[in-house]
Design a protein around this motif. Structure first.
Motif, PDB file in Angstrom:
ATOM      1  N   ASP A 148      18.548  34.803  16.225  1.00  0.00           N
ATOM      2  CA  ASP A 148      18.028  32.676  15.349  1.00  0.00           C
ATOM      3  C   ASP A 148      18.531  32.036  16.723  1.00  0.00           C
ATOM      4  O   ASP A 148      19.457  31.925  17.497  1.00  0.00           O
ATOM      5  N   PRO A 149      16.918  31.443  16.784  1.00  0.00           N
ATOM      6  CA  PRO A 149      17.225  30.131  18.127  1.00  0.00           C
ATOM      7  C   PRO A 149      18.930  29.117  18.872  1.00  0.00           C
ATOM      8  O   PRO A 149      19.453  28.961  19.004  1.00  0.00           O
ATOM      9  N   ALA A 150      19.453  28.908  16.523  1.00  0.00           N
ATOM     10  CA  ALA A 150      20.865  27.966  17.200  1.00  0.00           C
ATOM     11  C   ALA A 150      21.818  29.194  17.412  1.00  0.00           C
ATOM     12  O   ALA A 150      22.607  28.421  18.112  1.00  0.00           O
ATOM     13  N   ARG A 151      21.914  30.440  17.092  1.00  0.00           N
ATOM     14  CA  ARG A 151      23.014  31.111  18.264  1.00  0.00           C
ATOM     15  C   ARG A 151      22.741  31.474  19.645  1.00  0.00           C
ATOM     16  O   ARG A 151      23.739  31.238  19.740  1.00  0.00           O
ATOM     17  N   LEU A 152      21.682  31.272  19.843  1.00  0.00           N
ATOM     18  CA  LEU A 152      21.365  31.836  20.723  1.00  0.00           C
ATOM     19  C   LEU A 152      21.688  30.875  21.552  1.00  0.00           C
ATOM     20  O   LEU A 152      22.319  30.668  23.433  1.00  0.00           O
ATOM     21  N   THR A 153      20.941  29.249  21.390  1.00  0.00           N
ATOM     22  CA  THR A 153      21.100  28.001  22.254  1.00  0.00           C
ATOM     23  C   THR A 153      23.140  27.771  22.701  1.00  0.00           C
ATOM     24  O   THR A 153      23.238  27.488  23.497  1.00  0.00           O
ATOM     25  N   ILE A 154      23.535  27.717  21.091  1.00  0.00           N
ATOM     26  CA  ILE A 154      25.315  28.010  21.502  1.00  0.00           C
ATOM     27  C   ILE A 154      25.949  28.713  22.596  1.00  0.00           C
ATOM     28  O   ILE A 154      26.397  28.565  22.983  1.00  0.00           O
ATOM     29  N   LEU A 155      25.361  30.175  21.599  1.00  0.00           N
ATOM     30  CA  LEU A 155      25.886  31.051  23.528  1.00  0.00           C
ATOM     31  C   LEU A 155      26.181  30.649  24.843  1.00  0.00           C
ATOM     32  O   LEU A 155      26.580  30.655  25.028  1.00  0.00           O
ATOM     33  N   ARG A 156      24.558  30.259  24.380  1.00  0.00           N
ATOM     34  CA  ARG A 156      24.757  30.158  26.462  1.00  0.00           C
ATOM     35  C   ARG A 156      24.382  28.666  26.763  1.00  0.00           C
ATOM     36  O   ARG A 156      25.459  28.065  27.909  1.00  0.00           O
ATOM     37  N   GLY A 157      24.548  27.290  25.860  1.00  0.00           N
ATOM     38  CA  GLY A 157      25.576  26.189  25.703  1.00  0.00           C
ATOM     39  C   GLY A 157      26.963  26.048  26.657  1.00  0.00           C
ATOM     40  O   GLY A 157      27.111  26.096  26.975  1.00  0.00           O
ATOM     41  N   VAL A 158      27.543  27.327  25.631  1.00  0.00           N
ATOM     42  CA  VAL A 158      29.130  27.362  25.536  1.00  0.00           C
ATOM     43  C   VAL A 158      29.328  28.084  27.245  1.00  0.00           C
ATOM     44  O   VAL A 158      30.144  27.992  27.759  1.00  0.00           O
ATOM     45  N   LYS A 159      28.368  29.288  27.413  1.00  0.00           N
ATOM     46  CA  LYS A 159      28.703  30.019  28.586  1.00  0.00           C
ATOM     47  C   LYS A 159      28.333  28.872  30.159  1.00  0.00           C
ATOM     48  O   LYS A 159      29.311  28.445  31.473  1.00  0.00           O
ATOM     49  N   GLN A 160      26.996  27.962  29.809  1.00  0.00           N
ATOM     50  CA  GLN A 160      27.233  27.037  30.607  1.00  0.00           C
ATOM     51  C   GLN A 160      28.479  26.225  30.669  1.00  0.00           C
ATOM     52  O   GLN A 160      28.394  25.978  32.532  1.00  0.00           O
ATOM     53  N   ALA A 161      28.421  25.876  29.860  1.00  0.00           N
ATOM     54  CA  ALA A 161      29.650  24.138  30.074  1.00  0.00           C
ATOM     55  C   ALA A 161      31.483  24.821  30.722  1.00  0.00           C
ATOM     56  O   ALA A 161      31.363  24.737  31.468  1.00  0.00           O
ATOM     57  N   LEU A 162      31.175  26.182  30.423  1.00  0.00           N
ATOM     58  CA  LEU A 162      32.268  27.128  31.238  1.00  0.00           C
ATOM     59  C   LEU A 162      32.581  27.644  31.625  1.00  0.00           C
ATOM     60  O   LEU A 162      33.454  27.813  33.134  1.00  0.00           O
ATOM     61  N   ASP A 163      31.558  28.174  32.585  1.00  0.00           N
ATOM     62  CA  ASP A 163      31.021  29.311  32.879  1.00  0.00           C
ATOM     63  C   ASP A 163      30.101  28.400  33.885  1.00  0.00           C
ATOM     64  O   ASP A 163      28.997  29.593  34.208  1.00  0.00           O
ATOM     65  N   PRO A 164      30.062  27.555  34.635  1.00  0.00           N
ATOM     66  CA  PRO A 164      28.405  26.838  34.987  1.00  0.00           C
ATOM     67  C   PRO A 164      28.407  27.566  36.539  1.00  0.00           C
ATOM     68  O   PRO A 164      26.557  27.452  36.611  1.00  0.00           O
ATOM     69  N   LEU A 165      28.389  27.967  37.165  1.00  0.00           N
ATOM     70  CA  LEU A 165      28.288  29.213  38.568  1.00  0.00           C
ATOM     71  C   LEU A 165      28.220  30.338  37.490  1.00  0.00           C
ATOM     72  O   LEU A 165      27.401  31.293  38.736  1.00  0.00           O
ATOM     73  N   GLY A 166      28.279  30.956  36.868  1.00  0.00           N
ATOM     74  CA  GLY A 166      28.278  32.468  36.208  1.00  0.00           C
ATOM     75  C   GLY A 166      28.369  33.613  36.556  1.00  0.00           C
ATOM     76  O   GLY A 166      28.007  34.464  36.663  1.00  0.00           O
ATOM     77  N   ILE A 167      29.794  33.189  36.976  1.00  0.00           N
ATOM     78  CA  ILE A 167      30.719  33.810  37.929  1.00  0.00           C
ATOM     79  C   ILE A 167      31.370  35.221  36.939  1.00  0.00           C
ATOM     80  O   ILE A 167      31.829  36.550  37.301  1.00  0.00           O
TER      81      ILE A 167
END
Length: 484
Positions: A449-468
């Motif tokens: 569901d869109p809400a789950r994906l939004t949270i997953l991506r938001g947390v990832k971006q917040a903690l790992d902004p460089l995507g490494i």
């Protein structure tokens, strides 16, 4: 990264980790560049093996400065390609296997602080020496590491009573994507300082940080157990037997596994030492484990016999045997533990690790098996595993004569999509205990569901902004076609 920067990074990494801590030797790296199932193969700039948390922190900070992707790896026994780098050769493969120490035992509190590289079987053995046990086990216990089990929130055969890895972790230590160290090793019963950060990292598959140590909960060593192998007519009867066992046995019920005749026949065929425990053939089998901590084990034996007598009287069981000793008990469990390898030896199949609400699992198995066998001509569905948890391993065997590799490549994607569609319709999960990794990432994007994906991506971006941190795993990219 240009060649000069590349060389500078490797030189700094070598200085940080020492001679034992970094290698580019192709022969030494090769076994760790392919996943356990042999489905994914990648390349890496080097294999790093830090000896302690300080070295992990310094290395991660160095990777952040040079924008070097990191692929953490434990025992490399995962099922979803979550610890395998991509083919670009730009990522650093980070092994935690040298970090295999027990930092502290507290027998009175029933806790242990161990490092991420400790192998599960080693933990079992060390706990047993202290009259304790770690109540999570699985077939790959001889290679799976604590860090890997935490990163995938592993389950296993004792979840029915003790829960998944998430329930066993009282605290953890992790290196975050900027190289800072999060220390929540203190086993606090109450802590309301905001988000539960350890729970955020558990099950994150190395995409948010690298678990370096954990405080784990232990249980008293059992004094006796009863292992039952029963033949039943259907999964529905197995479910009724589970409800009866829960009512009669309470906390003594530790494991409840279902095995179809097809899977048992595979084990009997491919494991020469195995024997059919029952004289007649049955459509389904149930493996039940009952345990006690009481020095007097006689009541458990009496209760087990009474349970079976009641089940036979109700028509829930067609035949059953109770292991007379530990050797027989282990032989019965070997039939269950041997299914995965026997199924691989049997021939091509598309395999799934799924869950639906437990009470719906019997009907799901019947209806999904029929629908898939009808849609994909010549296939056979094989479902086995943890009925009480609502989690089974759902395989679809290839038609007779299919060529391994070719058939999976041709049919696998469509079959998995069909299985995952059914699971989603039944309110379930496409990944019950093996993680998303790279294998199911696009399916998660398609079905979540869109809400789950939004949270997953938001947390990832917040903690790992460089995507490494373990790029390409677990978290679907917002720009991917499947996520559109």
């Amino acid at each position: 990264m240009n060649s000069a920067t590349h060389g500078s990074f490797l030189e700094s990494a070598q200085a940080t980790l020492g001679e034992r801590g970094l290698t580019r030797d192709a022969e030494l790296m090769e076994p760790w560049l392919t996943d356990w199932r042999g489905r994914y193969h990648g390349n890496a700039i080097a294999l790093a093996s830090p000896a302690n948390t300080a070295e992990v922190a310094a290395l991660v900070a160095l990777c952040a400065r040079h924008r070097v992707p990191i692929v953490p790896q434990g025992g490399n026994s995962g099922m979803s390609g979550g610890a395998t780098p991509d083919a670009s050769g730009t990522a650093l493969l980070l092994s935690l296997r040298r970090m295999d120490s027990f930092r502290r035992w507290d027998e009175d509190a029933r806790e242990v602080v161990c490092e991420a590289g400790v192998i599960l079987q080693t933990l079992h053995d060390a706990a047993a020496q202290r009259a304790l046990r770690f109540p999570l086990t699985l077939g790959g216990r001889g290679s799976a590491t604590i860090g890997g089990l935490i990163s995938t929130n592993a389950g296993g055969t004792q979840v029915l009573r003790h829960g998944t890895m998430r329930a066993q972790v009282l605290g953890l230590e992790a290196v975050l994507p900027d190289g800072s160290v999060l220390d929540t090793l203190a086993a606090l019963k109450k802590d309301n300082r905001g988000f539960d950060l350890k729970q955020l990292l558990i099950g994150s598959e190395g995409t948010l940080g690298i678990v370096t140590a954990a405080t784990l909960s232990l249980e008293p060593q059992i004094t006796g157990r009863q292992v039952v192998f029963a033949g039943v007519e259907s999964v529905q009867q197995a479910w009724c037997l589970l409800l009866l066992a829960r009512d009669r046995m309470g906390a003594a019920l530790e494991g409840f596994e279902i095995i179809p005749r097809l899977a048992l026949e595979s084990v009997l065929h491919h494991e020469p030492a195995s024997r059919d425990p029952l004289s007649d053939r049955h459509h389904w089998y149930v493996l039940i484990e009952l345990v006690t901590h009481d020095p007097d084990t006689a009541p458990l034996a009496e209760q087990t016999t009474a349970l079976l007598e009641t089940a036979l009287g109700k028509g829930l069981v067609e035949d059953a045997t109770i292991a007379a000793n530990e050797t027989q008990a282990e032989a019965l469990w070997a039939l269950r533990d041997g299914i995965s390898s026997a199924e691989r030896a049997h021939g091509p199949a598309v395999q799934h690790d799924i869950s639906v609400p437990p009470a719906r699992m019997p009907d799901f198995i019947d209806q999904a098996s029929a629908a898939l066998e009808d849609r994909f001509e010549g296939t056979r569905a094989v479902a086995f595993g943890h009925l009480g948890d609502g989690n089974v391993h759902f395989h679809l065997r290839a038609p007779t004569g299919a060529t391994g590799g070719e058939w999976e490549e041709r049919e696998g994607k469509a079959i998995s999509a069909a299985v995952h569609d059914l699971v989603t319709q039944w309110g379930g999960s496409i990944s019950a205990e093996h993680g998303i990794g790279q294998m199911k990432r696009d399916e998660l994007a398609r079905l979540a569901d869109p809400a789950r994906l939004t949270i997953l991506r938001g947390v990832k971006q917040a903690l790992d902004p460089l995507g490494i941190m373990n790029p390409g795993k677990l978290v679907p990219l917002a720009s991917s076609p499947q996520a559109a």
